[in-house]
Design a protein around this motif. Structure first.
Motif, mmCIF file in Angstrom:
data_model
loop_
_atom_site.group_PDB
_atom_site.id
_atom_site.type_symbol
_atom_site.label_atom_id
_atom_site.label_comp_id
_atom_site.label_asym_id
_atom_site.label_seq_id
_atom_site.Cartn_x
_atom_site.Cartn_y
_atom_site.Cartn_z
ATOM 1 N N ASP A 371 0.845 -1.199 0.000
ATOM 2 C CA ASP A 371 0.000 0.000 0.000
ATOM 3 C C ASP A 371 0.878 1.246 0.000
ATOM 4 O OD1 ASP A 371 -1.843 1.955 0.279
ATOM 5 O OD2 ASP A 371 -2.755 1.187 2.114
ATOM 6 N N PRO A 372 0.939 1.996 -1.134
ATOM 7 C CA PRO A 372 1.807 3.175 -1.193
ATOM 8 C C PRO A 372 1.390 4.281 -0.222
ATOM 9 C CG PRO A 372 0.413 3.072 -3.138
ATOM 10 C CD PRO A 372 0.239 1.775 -2.407
ATOM 11 N N THR A 373 0.090 4.359 0.078
ATOM 12 C CA THR A 373 -0.375 5.418 0.981
ATOM 13 C C THR A 373 0.227 5.259 2.369
ATOM 14 O OG1 THR A 373 -2.458 5.597 -0.228
ATOM 15 C CG2 THR A 373 -2.384 6.552 1.973
ATOM 16 N N ASN A 374 0.227 4.035 2.891
ATOM 17 C CA ASN A 374 0.815 3.796 4.219
ATOM 18 C C ASN A 374 2.309 4.105 4.228
ATOM 19 O OD1 ASN A 374 -1.617 2.994 5.327
ATOM 20 N ND2 ASN A 374 -1.281 0.815 4.912
ATOM 21 N N MET A 375 2.994 3.688 3.164
ATOM 22 C CA MET A 375 4.438 3.948 3.088
ATOM 23 C C MET A 375 4.718 5.442 2.966
ATOM 24 S SD MET A 375 6.044 1.189 3.496
ATOM 25 C CE MET A 375 7.654 1.801 3.030
ATOM 26 N N MET A 376 3.849 6.145 2.234
ATOM 27 C CA MET A 376 4.009 7.601 2.109
ATOM 28 C C MET A 376 3.832 8.287 3.453
ATOM 29 S SD MET A 376 4.766 8.611 -1.024
ATOM 30 C CE MET A 376 4.195 10.296 -1.197
ATOM 31 N N VAL A 377 2.879 7.796 4.255
ATOM 32 C CA VAL A 377 2.657 8.362 5.591
ATOM 33 C C VAL A 377 3.893 8.159 6.469
ATOM 34 C CG1 VAL A 377 1.336 8.153 7.718
ATOM 35 C CG2 VAL A 377 0.157 8.182 5.515
ATOM 36 N N VAL A 378 4.439 6.918 6.448
ATOM 37 C CA VAL A 378 5.627 6.620 7.262
ATOM 38 C C VAL A 378 6.795 7.512 6.851
ATOM 39 C CG1 VAL A 378 7.352 4.860 7.794
ATOM 40 C CG2 VAL A 378 4.934 4.240 7.717
ATOM 41 N N ALA A 379 7.038 7.603 5.539
ATOM 42 C CA ALA A 379 8.141 8.436 5.052
ATOM 43 C C ALA A 379 7.898 9.908 5.373
ATOM 44 C CB ALA A 379 8.309 8.245 3.550
ATOM 45 N N SER A 380 6.654 10.360 5.269
ATOM 46 C CA SER A 380 6.338 11.765 5.567
ATOM 47 C C SER A 380 6.597 12.099 7.028
ATOM 48 C CB SER A 380 4.873 12.055 5.216
ATOM 49 O OG SER A 380 4.650 11.920 3.834
ATOM 50 N N VAL A 381 6.226 11.182 7.934
ATOM 51 C CA VAL A 381 6.481 11.394 9.365
ATOM 52 C C VAL A 381 7.975 11.475 9.633
ATOM 53 C CG1 VAL A 381 6.282 10.355 11.651
ATOM 54 C CG2 VAL A 381 4.315 10.348 10.112
ATOM 55 N N ALA A 382 8.747 10.564 9.012
ATOM 56 C CA ALA A 382 10.203 10.571 9.198
ATOM 57 C C ALA A 382 10.811 11.884 8.708
ATOM 58 C CB ALA A 382 10.828 9.386 8.466
ATOM 59 N N LEU A 383 10.348 12.356 7.536
ATOM 60 C CA LEU A 383 10.879 13.615 6.990
ATOM 61 C C LEU A 383 10.424 14.811 7.819
ATOM 62 C CD1 LEU A 383 10.520 12.971 3.157
ATOM 63 C CD2 LEU A 383 12.628 13.166 4.470
ATOM 64 N N LEU A 384 9.217 14.726 8.365
ATOM 65 C CA LEU A 384 8.733 15.807 9.229
ATOM 66 C C LEU A 384 9.613 15.933 10.473
ATOM 67 C CD1 LEU A 384 6.576 17.932 9.754
ATOM 68 C CD2 LEU A 384 5.202 16.177 10.874
ATOM 69 N N LEU A 385 9.988 14.801 11.055
ATOM 70 C CA LEU A 385 10.891 14.817 12.219
ATOM 71 C C LEU A 385 12.260 15.381 11.825
ATOM 72 C CD1 LEU A 385 10.050 11.344 13.819
ATOM 73 C CD2 LEU A 385 9.357 13.614 14.636
#
Length: 510
Positions: A371-385
């Motif tokens: 699921d690309p949406t879940n992976m995008m969320v994980v990557a977005s959180v990491a980049l936000l941090l």
């Protein structure tokens, strides 16, 4: 005979460049607009693809990655070997050759897209556009590297507005004509820089004689480069995620609206910095840009890539950040002993590395299994941090304030010096002894009134171009006055002049 002919031709080019500089001194700054117009048209429009009849997003992505990697490698090499690159980029013929290669490579891209998007001509065009435009960017950096922060902000915003105007001209005319203009843009950018004389820009050796007050805070450039990489990675990840989730035509539509918004931002920045405030505080733009970048990270994951125009915010925020960084790099180059080639090679190279990594990451997630949406969320959180850590620790707002204060910038002089009478008295005393040294030297050398003004500006580390603008005279007249000051005071370089004044100042204190 051939050498004589080449010499006459070279003198003719120099004379023409000087005449252009006298008539249109701000023309060379529009080279930045042509450079970014080429970028905007290649990656935010269908000018290349419309001529070739390509409707897939994949060739554009491969073009972007190949060209940007070549650009980053060239810039990193220039950052390490900056003295050699500085000498090369002062040669007008070398700059024109690099631009010609970039223009020819752009034509090769269009041909390769039509004939074989996976062929050698196409990939050769990708690599050569990266190398050629990297050299053009460094030449432009040498020009902007002699500007104060506020003037750099005004001229950069003007150039970005100019870039958006070129963009809409190219997408509005017939496809073949738009491609012709796009192909010529690197060459036009180089031609606009020809009026810039390399000897009017302070090199690293010459700037080394300046006061220690013009030194950067410790490790500031390293922190700035890291911040550029993180911000570019985050913004390009958000933009790349949006683009890879839609078709090429949607990317083009979003690009047109993004260019319109970028033009509005450029107009606003130009008006605010040039009209409404004599002391526009550039640093105050930093946290709003970080906040907008953070918001843009979650646009694609939250909408699942189905919201129309979801690529607009990250694209506009990223280009606004590039404008902000370009001004920061101009200030660092102008107010320190670092070479402009060194500063802009690290800064522009860092943004190229960040954008490449961000787009590759977004593309891999969108095209991968699961699921690309879940992976995008994980990557977005990491980049936000990572963004938060950068903004709060690596390059916090206080570090930018410190940089502007220590390097004598126009944006942040700090209230402590204004409130501390002892600090003010010490600064006035130091300035007074320095001015008395300049006055005594001017008296002994029998300088004219105008030459005295030039001597004072030279003692402050001002460039020939700055002196011309400040005194309202032409570049050639300013250069002539500088030469007369050197001759009459018996020195050959700015560093010798500064040492001469410092010696006199120390003698006064003894």
């Amino acid at each position: 005979m051939q050498t004589e002919s080449a010499g006459r031709e070279s003198r003719g080019v120099r004379d023409l460049a000087r005449e252009v500089e006298e008539q249109w001194p701000s023309l060379k700054y529009l080279s930045l607009g042509c450079y970014y117009a080429w970028i905007f048209l290649c990656y935010n429009s269908q000018v290349l693809e419309a001529w070739a009849g390509v409707e897939s997003f994949v060739p554009k992505f491969s073009m972007y990655i190949s060209s940007t990697i070549a650009l980053a490698v060239t810039l990193m090499l220039a950052a390490v070997l900056y003295r050699r690159f500085e000498r090369l980029l002062e040669r007008r013929r070398f700059v024109l050759l690099a631009a010609f290669v970039a223009s020819l490579a752009t034509a090769a891209l269009a041909y390769g897209l039509q004939s074989d998007p996976e062929g050698p001509v196409y990939y050769a065009g990708c690599v050569l556009t990266g190398v050629g435009t990297a050299l053009i960017a460094l030449r432009i950096g040498m020009i902007y590297g002699s500007l104060s922060g506020r003037k750099a902000l005004m001229l950069t915003s003007m150039s970005f507005l100019f870039a958006t105007m070129i963009y809409f001209v190219c997408v509005g005319v017939p496809a073949v004509l738009g491609l012709d203009i796009l192909t010529l843009l690197p060459l036009i950018a180089a031609v606009l820089t020809l009026s810039f004389a390399g000897d009017g820009q302070r090199g690293a050796a010459e700037k080394a004689g300046e006061s220690a007050a013009h030194h950067l805070p410790r490790s500031f450039l390293t922190r700035l480069v890291l911040a550029i990489i993180v911000f570019s990675l985050a913004a390009s990840f958000a933009s790349g995620g949006a683009h890879s989730a839609v078709g090429l035509s949607s990317v083009s539509d979003d690009g047109a609206l993004a260019m319109f918004l970028i033009g509005l931002v450029a107009i606003a920045v130009f008006i605010v910095s040039g009209v409404f405030s004599d002391r526009f505080d550039l640093v105050r733009l930093y946290y709003p840009l970080i906040l907008l970048a953070s918001i843009s990270l979650f646009v694609v994951p939250v909408t699942g890539g189905h919201l129309e125009g979801h690529g607009l915010l990250p694209t506009v925020v990223y280009d606004a950040f590039i404008m902000f960084v370009w001004v920061l790099l101009s200030h660092v180059s102008d107010r320190t002993q670092l070479s402009a080639v060194q500063v802009f090679a690290w800064g522009r190279g860092a943004s190229a590395l960040g954008t490449t990594a961000g787009n590759v990451l977004a593309m891999e997630i969108q095209s991968g299994s699961g699921d690309p949406t879940n992976m995008m969320v994980v990557a977005s959180v990491a980049l936000l941090l990572a963004l938060a850590a950068t903004a709060m620790v690596v390059l916090k707002e206080g570090a930018l304030d410190d940089m502007f204060a220590k390097t004598g910038g126009d944006s942040a002089q700090g209230f402590s010096a204004l409130l501390d009478p002892f600090a003010q008295d010490a600064a006035l005393a130091a300035r007074g002894s320095w001015m008395r040294s300049c006055e005594e030297l001017a008296d002994e050398a029998r300088l004219s009134k105008r030459e005295r003004e030039v001597l004072v500006l030279l003692s402050k580390g001002r460039t020939i171009e700055f002196i011309a603008d400040d005194l309202g005279i032409s570049f050639n007249t300013s250069k002539s006055h500088v030469r007369h000051v050197y001759e009459k005071t018996g020195v050959h370089t700015r560093q010798e002049l500064l040492s001469h004044i410092e010696t006199r100042r120390n003698a006064m204190r003894a």
